[in-house]
Design a protein around this motif. Structure first.
Motif, PDB file in Angstrom:
ATOM      1  N   LYS A  17       7.317   5.357 -34.002  1.00  0.00           N
ATOM      2  CA  LYS A  17       6.012   4.710 -33.872  1.00  0.00           C
ATOM      3  C   LYS A  17       4.893   5.598 -34.427  1.00  0.00           C
ATOM      4  CE  LYS A  17       7.993   1.408 -31.470  1.00  0.00           C
ATOM      5  NZ  LYS A  17       8.252   0.088 -32.082  1.00  0.00           N
ATOM      6  N   LEU A  18       5.032   6.896 -34.193  1.00  0.00           N
ATOM      7  CA  LEU A  18       3.960   7.813 -34.568  1.00  0.00           C
ATOM      8  C   LEU A  18       3.882   8.037 -36.069  1.00  0.00           C
ATOM      9  CD1 LEU A  18       1.778   9.950 -33.994  1.00  0.00           C
ATOM     10  CD2 LEU A  18       3.613  11.596 -33.550  1.00  0.00           C
ATOM     11  N   GLU A  19       5.031   8.215 -36.711  1.00  0.00           N
ATOM     12  CA  GLU A  19       5.022   8.610 -38.116  1.00  0.00           C
ATOM     13  C   GLU A  19       4.352   7.578 -39.026  1.00  0.00           C
ATOM     14  OE1 GLU A  19       8.970   9.687 -39.194  1.00  0.00           O
ATOM     15  OE2 GLU A  19       9.016  11.462 -37.899  1.00  0.00           O
ATOM     16  N   PRO A  20       4.596   6.269 -38.853  1.00  0.00           N
ATOM     17  CA  PRO A  20       3.879   5.306 -39.718  1.00  0.00           C
ATOM     18  C   PRO A  20       2.362   5.376 -39.538  1.00  0.00           C
ATOM     19  CG  PRO A  20       5.761   4.261 -38.679  1.00  0.00           C
ATOM     20  CD  PRO A  20       5.606   5.587 -38.017  1.00  0.00           C
ATOM     21  N   PHE A  21       1.924   5.527 -38.295  1.00  0.00           N
ATOM     22  CA  PHE A  21       0.481   5.612 -38.048  1.00  0.00           C
ATOM     23  C   PHE A  21      -0.101   6.872 -38.675  1.00  0.00           C
ATOM     24  CE2 PHE A  21      -2.986   7.179 -35.247  1.00  0.00           C
ATOM     25  CZ  PHE A  21      -3.938   6.228 -35.591  1.00  0.00           C
ATOM     26  N   ALA A  22       0.585   7.993 -38.486  1.00  0.00           N
ATOM     27  CA  ALA A  22       0.101   9.249 -39.062  1.00  0.00           C
ATOM     28  C   ALA A  22       0.069   9.175 -40.589  1.00  0.00           C
ATOM     29  CB  ALA A  22       0.980  10.410 -38.600  1.00  0.00           C
ATOM     30  N   ASP A  23       1.109   8.561 -41.183  1.00  0.00           N
ATOM     31  CA  ASP A  23       1.140   8.419 -42.637  1.00  0.00           C
ATOM     32  C   ASP A  23       0.025   7.501 -43.132  1.00  0.00           C
ATOM     33  OD1 ASP A  23       3.314  10.102 -42.779  1.00  0.00           O
ATOM     34  OD2 ASP A  23       4.798   8.492 -42.847  1.00  0.00           O
ATOM     35  N   GLU A  24      -0.198   6.404 -42.408  1.00  0.00           N
ATOM     36  CA  GLU A  24      -1.265   5.478 -42.801  1.00  0.00           C
ATOM     37  C   GLU A  24      -2.631   6.156 -42.702  1.00  0.00           C
ATOM     38  OE1 GLU A  24      -0.844   2.047 -40.361  1.00  0.00           O
ATOM     39  OE2 GLU A  24       0.982   1.342 -41.346  1.00  0.00           O
ATOM     40  N   LEU A  25      -2.822   6.956 -41.663  1.00  0.00           N
ATOM     41  CA  LEU A  25      -4.094   7.669 -41.511  1.00  0.00           C
ATOM     42  C   LEU A  25      -4.276   8.683 -42.637  1.00  0.00           C
ATOM     43  CD1 LEU A  25      -6.645   8.282 -39.921  1.00  0.00           C
ATOM     44  CD2 LEU A  25      -5.309   9.877 -38.509  1.00  0.00           C
ATOM     45  N   ARG A  26      -3.219   9.415 -42.954  1.00  0.00           N
ATOM     46  CA  ARG A  26      -3.304  10.391 -44.048  1.00  0.00           C
ATOM     47  C   ARG A  26      -3.628   9.688 -45.364  1.00  0.00           C
ATOM     48  NH1 ARG A  26       0.178  11.225 -47.676  1.00  0.00           N
ATOM     49  NH2 ARG A  26       1.825  10.184 -46.472  1.00  0.00           N
TER      50      ARG A  26
ATOM     51  N   GLN B 192     -14.166  14.387 -38.424  1.00  0.00           N
ATOM     52  CA  GLN B 192     -13.539  14.105 -37.127  1.00  0.00           C
ATOM     53  C   GLN B 192     -12.171  13.449 -37.314  1.00  0.00           C
ATOM     54  OE1 GLN B 192     -16.836  11.808 -35.580  1.00  0.00           O
ATOM     55  NE2 GLN B 192     -17.491  13.488 -34.265  1.00  0.00           N
ATOM     56  N   LEU B 193     -12.047  12.584 -38.301  1.00  0.00           N
ATOM     57  CA  LEU B 193     -10.743  11.966 -38.579  1.00  0.00           C
ATOM     58  C   LEU B 193      -9.745  13.003 -39.079  1.00  0.00           C
ATOM     59  CD1 LEU B 193     -11.807   8.599 -40.270  1.00  0.00           C
ATOM     60  CD2 LEU B 193     -10.680   8.871 -38.054  1.00  0.00           C
ATOM     61  N   GLN B 194     -10.220  13.952 -39.870  1.00  0.00           N
ATOM     62  CA  GLN B 194      -9.342  15.031 -40.319  1.00  0.00           C
ATOM     63  C   GLN B 194      -8.874  15.865 -39.134  1.00  0.00           C
ATOM     64  OE1 GLN B 194     -11.823  16.980 -43.209  1.00  0.00           O
ATOM     65  NE2 GLN B 194     -11.048  15.759 -44.917  1.00  0.00           N
ATOM     66  N   GLU B 195      -9.751  16.058 -38.169  1.00  0.00           N
ATOM     67  CA  GLU B 195      -9.345  16.783 -36.972  1.00  0.00           C
ATOM     68  C   GLU B 195      -8.294  15.996 -36.201  1.00  0.00           C
ATOM     69  OE1 GLU B 195     -11.283  18.485 -32.824  1.00  0.00           O
ATOM     70  OE2 GLU B 195     -12.588  17.921 -34.487  1.00  0.00           O
ATOM     71  N   VAL B 196      -8.505  14.686 -36.073  1.00  0.00           N
ATOM     72  CA  VAL B 196      -7.499  13.841 -35.425  1.00  0.00           C
ATOM     73  C   VAL B 196      -6.178  13.946 -36.166  1.00  0.00           C
ATOM     74  CG1 VAL B 196      -6.850  11.452 -34.951  1.00  0.00           C
ATOM     75  CG2 VAL B 196      -9.152  12.229 -34.407  1.00  0.00           C
ATOM     76  N   GLN B 197      -6.250  13.953 -37.493  1.00  0.00           N
ATOM     77  CA  GLN B 197      -5.032  14.062 -38.294  1.00  0.00           C
ATOM     78  C   GLN B 197      -4.310  15.373 -38.015  1.00  0.00           C
ATOM     79  OE1 GLN B 197      -5.688  14.401 -42.487  1.00  0.00           O
ATOM     80  NE2 GLN B 197      -3.721  13.494 -43.027  1.00  0.00           N
ATOM     81  N   GLN B 198      -5.070  16.465 -37.899  1.00  0.00           N
ATOM     82  CA  GLN B 198      -4.460  17.754 -37.585  1.00  0.00           C
ATOM     83  C   GLN B 198      -3.767  17.708 -36.223  1.00  0.00           C
ATOM     84  OE1 GLN B 198      -4.198  20.604 -39.291  1.00  0.00           O
ATOM     85  NE2 GLN B 198      -5.243  19.869 -41.123  1.00  0.00           N
ATOM     86  N   ARG B 199      -4.421  17.107 -35.254  1.00  0.00           N
ATOM     87  CA  ARG B 199      -3.836  17.036 -33.911  1.00  0.00           C
ATOM     88  C   ARG B 199      -2.616  16.123 -33.890  1.00  0.00           C
ATOM     89  NH1 ARG B 199      -9.003  15.464 -30.486  1.00  0.00           N
ATOM     90  NH2 ARG B 199      -7.586  15.672 -28.705  1.00  0.00           N
ATOM     91  N   LEU B 200      -2.659  15.050 -34.678  1.00  0.00           N
ATOM     92  CA  LEU B 200      -1.479  14.191 -34.804  1.00  0.00           C
ATOM     93  C   LEU B 200      -0.323  14.947 -35.446  1.00  0.00           C
ATOM     94  CD1 LEU B 200      -2.913  10.726 -35.949  1.00  0.00           C
ATOM     95  CD2 LEU B 200      -1.605  11.181 -33.870  1.00  0.00           C
ATOM     96  N   SER B 201      -0.666  15.795 -36.418  1.00  0.00           N
ATOM     97  CA  SER B 201       0.376  16.576 -37.078  1.00  0.00           C
ATOM     98  C   SER B 201       1.056  17.515 -36.087  1.00  0.00           C
ATOM     99  CB  SER B 201      -0.249  17.366 -38.236  1.00  0.00           C
ATOM    100  OG  SER B 201       0.712  18.186 -38.855  1.00  0.00           O
ATOM    101  N   THR B 202       0.241  18.137 -35.220  1.00  0.00           N
ATOM    102  CA  THR B 202       0.821  19.022 -34.204  1.00  0.00           C
ATOM    103  C   THR B 202       1.701  18.239 -33.241  1.00  0.00           C
ATOM    104  OG1 THR B 202      -1.109  20.465 -34.347  1.00  0.00           O
ATOM    105  CG2 THR B 202       0.266  20.667 -32.387  1.00  0.00           C
ATOM    106  N   LEU B 203       1.211  17.074 -32.806  1.00  0.00           N
ATOM    107  CA  LEU B 203       2.005  16.234 -31.906  1.00  0.00           C
ATOM    108  C   LEU B 203       3.279  15.763 -32.596  1.00  0.00           C
ATOM    109  CD1 LEU B 203       2.337  14.635 -29.261  1.00  0.00           C
ATOM    110  CD2 LEU B 203       0.919  12.830 -30.280  1.00  0.00           C
ATOM    111  N   ARG B 204       3.154  15.406 -33.846  1.00  0.00           N
ATOM    112  CA  ARG B 204       4.312  14.944 -34.610  1.00  0.00           C
ATOM    113  C   ARG B 204       5.371  16.041 -34.687  1.00  0.00           C
ATOM    114  NH1 ARG B 204       3.310  12.480 -40.640  1.00  0.00           N
ATOM    115  NH2 ARG B 204       5.346  11.486 -40.995  1.00  0.00           N
TER     116      ARG B 204
END
Length: 692
Positions: free
Chosen positions: A15-24, A45-57
């Motif tokens: 579930k996470l990877e498609p969302f993270a890829d779409e955001l990137r 701020q979105l780039q920061e969210v992306q970084q945090r998603l990357s860590t969670l991923r």
């Protein structure tokens, strides 16, 4: 056969990877921030969210256990990392004090990487190269902080220095980390001036880290300042392990001058008990009672020495017999590791891992949705509407300008053309009489003098030229008076005036210069008497007839071949009769009464024609200049509108993607029955047993 952890991580990652890829991908498709400053803050701020998603991923896909290590400077954090990993990581964790997190995990080879707030990554050959880069960046960061403080701004690295290093990733061969799947996260020392590093850390790891380990030397246990930040950690992490770094070799001086083991060395638990009874805050005491906090006295230097030697296969060289081996292990480290391992292997940790991962994903999804649907989206909508209105005005101006370009502006001056020769008649008649009288007087004076024919002309022509110039001035003043008020003599139709207004063309200003320059390019032409002596009748005497002198010869004898011969007054009286005088008077009257007005009319025609041409050119030039300016403004506005629409489309996609991911997370929460963990009330818990 899959474990519950594996099943959760697999489905969560799906579930996470498609969302993270779409955001990137969406962030890559957004216009550059410098071209569309309305999205500047949102993109950061979105780039920061992306970084945090990357860590969670990374955490979920690797099923990694993040162990976050806090503590003041020189408290023993690096030594603890050596002990936990069974590898010498101090060389990479003890980097120059810098507000960034250092991730240390097992790897087949040494690898060093730094990531800045823009998401850019840099690779380094070794820890020395990384340390040098950090040292350089540290200086630049300090300058950026000072610059922000000088403007009374709260320093934000994403805004004031996005090139600052956000995190460092280190991979080293570390068997203990490989066995446990743990990732050690070293933090900069507390009480650093660069506090934004800790704000970032607590935000990033509130839901990501399995637990926090706080390291403090026993000498600092009783300092309140040490625990100013600690209570904030309690609100961020469900479990905290407090390691009191003791020195088991420490000795005290006896009265007789001999040394004995200090209390810290012989019975460190008494120091802990004193801390609890004398200095511990109610918040820390409550956390211990709830089983969320336990204090472990550990000789970290001794523990790190032992684990490093064991990992190197040198334990037999260190411990000569069993008693020495047992003494080496009497450092408190094993109890700490057993409790930490017990928690990480417990169902509580499994639940916390799943619940915290899900909660962080939900928070990041909500934050993402808010970022693209609130202020930023509204700002883009307002900007798009503003640009559309400006484009509509520009296109309306262009239509009006195109209408004006098709006009023949000479027609607007028809009234001026018709009235250009209407000089005041009384002034003209009076001037004619005065000029004629003056010329007659000049002829009479010449007749009474010995002046030549050319001197007569020199008397008359200046009079005519002076009067011609005077009358030309009157014509100029007369025409200028007709041009005063409004549009420099033009009479525009209501349609034309409306088009001027729609085009934003101030026609009065365009024509003002034409009125000021009236007459500058129009030559004044004055009448000139070009009389030949052949045109003047002369009398022949009897002697002229007898000597067969022709009139031509007589004239030459009187005036000379070139008209420069002086003629005595008596000769003039004898040779020039009434017919000659009448001829001169007639020529003067014709020049004054006919030629002078004709030249005035020609001058007026030339003035008006030049003025009309100049005005037409001025209007056309203004139309051209405004058209070019409007056209030049349309292109960047259309480009900006496309950028706004592009950003809005991307934000809409992000919002839709966030909605889908949020629904997926809700389904996962129902599937795994994940609820917020309750505080432990059972005082039999393993983490609370030490404090009956």
């Amino acid at each position: 056969m899959k474990t519950d952890m594996q099943t959760f991580c697999q489905e969560f990652s799906q579930k996470l990877e498609p969302f993270a890829d779409e955001l990137r991908q969406a962030l890559n498709e957004l216009p550059p921030r410098e071209k569309l400053n309305q999205i500047d803050t949102t993109v950061l701020q979105l780039q920061e969210v992306q970084q945090r998603l990357s860590t969670l991923r990374e955490k979920v896909s690797d099923q990694s256990t993040f162990l976050l290590i806090f503590g003041p400077l020189k408290s023993g954090k690096s030594t603890l990392m050596n002990a936990l990993s069974g590898a010498y990581v101090s060389e990479v964790s003890s980097l120059p004090a810098y507000p960034a997190l250092v991730y240390v995990k097992n790897g087949d080879q040494h690898r060093f990487q730094a990531t800045d707030y823009l998401g850019e990554r840099r690779e380094f050959a070794d820890n020395v190269a990384l340390a040098e880069a950090i040292q350089t960046d540290h200086s630049l960061l300090a300058d950026a902080i000072v610059a922000a403080e000088n403007t009374s701004a709260s320093f934000d690295p994403q805004q004031h220095y996005p090139q600052a290093i956000r995190r460092m990733d280190i991979e080293i061969p570390a068997a203990h980390l490989a066995d446990s799947g743990s990732v050690l996260v070293d933090t900069p020392g507390l009480y650093s001036r660069m506090k934004f590093g800790y704000d970032q850390m607590t935000r990033d790891f509130r839901d990501t880290a399995a637990c926090a380990i706080f390291v403090v030397k026993t000498d600092n246990l009783f300092f309140e300042k040490v625990f100013e930040e600690f209570e904030e950690l309690l609100s961020c992490f469900s479990r905290i392990f407090l390691v009191a770094n003791i020195d088991s070799s420490k000795q005290d001086l006896r009265p007789d001058g001999t040394l004995e083991p200090s209390l810290e060395s012989s019975d460190p638990n008494k120091i802990i008990e004193s801390f609890r009874s004398l200095s511990m805050s109610a918040t820390l005491s409550s956390a211990i009672d709830e089983g969320r906090l336990k204090i472990y006295p550990v000789d970290l230097q001794k523990a790190a020495t032992r684990t490093l030697r064991e990992a190197a296969g040198e334990a037999s060289l260190v411990a000569v017999n069993d008693s020495e081996a047992n003494e080496d292990r009497d450092d408190g480290f094993d109890e700490f590791v057993d409790d930490l391992t017990g928690y990480l292997n417990s169902s509580d940790y499994l639940h916390d891992f799943k619940y915290d991962s899900l909660r962080l994903a939900q928070d990041l999804t909500a934050e993402t949705c808010d970022l693209v649907s609130d202020d930023a989206s509204a700002a883009l909508s307002r900007e798009s509407e503003r640009i559309r209105e400006e484009l509509e005005r520009d296109r309306a101006r262009l239509n009006a300008l195109q209408t004006l370009e098709r006009q023949s502006w000479g027609l607007a001056f028809n009234t001026l053309s018709a009235s250009r020769n209407r000089m005041p008649e009384d002034l003209t008649e009076q001037s004619d009489g005065q000029l004629e009288q003056s010329c007659q007087q000049q002829i009479t004076a010449w007749m009474e003098s010995d002046e030549s024919w050319n001197q007569l002309l020199a008397r008359l022509n200046p009079e005519l030229e002076q009067e011609g110039r005077r009358r030309s001035g009157l014509v100029l003043d007369h025409v200028r008076a007709q041009l005063q008020g409004g549009y420099a003599g033009a009479e525009f139709s209501d349609t034309q005036l409306s088009a001027f207004r729609d085009a934003g063309l101030q026609v009065e200003q365009s024509l003002a210069g034409c009125l000021q320059s009236l007459g500058d390019s129009t030559q004044v032409v004055t009448p000139t008497l070009e009389l030949a002596t052949e045109d003047i009748p002369v009398k022949r005497t009897l002697g002229d007839y007898l000597l067969l002198r022709s009139r031509k010869r007589v004239r030459q004898g009187i005036f000379g071949e070139d008209g420069n011969r002086s003629v005595e007054a008596a000769v003039k009286q004898k040779r020039l009769g009434d017919a000659s005088l009448e001829k001169l008077h007639t020529i003067v009257r014709d020049t004054v009464g006919r030629e002078m007005p004709e030249l005035q009319a020609q001058y007026a025609d030339a003035l008006v024609e030049a003025h009309i041409v100049r005005c037409s050119e001025a209007v056309h030039q203004s139309i051209t200049q405004i058209s070019e300016g409007v056209q030049d403004s349309i292109a960047p506005r259309e480009s900006m509108l496309r950028l706004c629409q592009q950003a809005q489309d991307v934000f809409k996609r992000i919002e839709q993607s966030s909605g889908r991911f949020s629904a997926d997370l809700s389904e996962l929460q129902r599937q795994f029955d994940l609820k917020k963990p309750e505080p432990a009330d059972d005082h039999e818990d393993v983490l609370a047993e030490a404090y009956p």
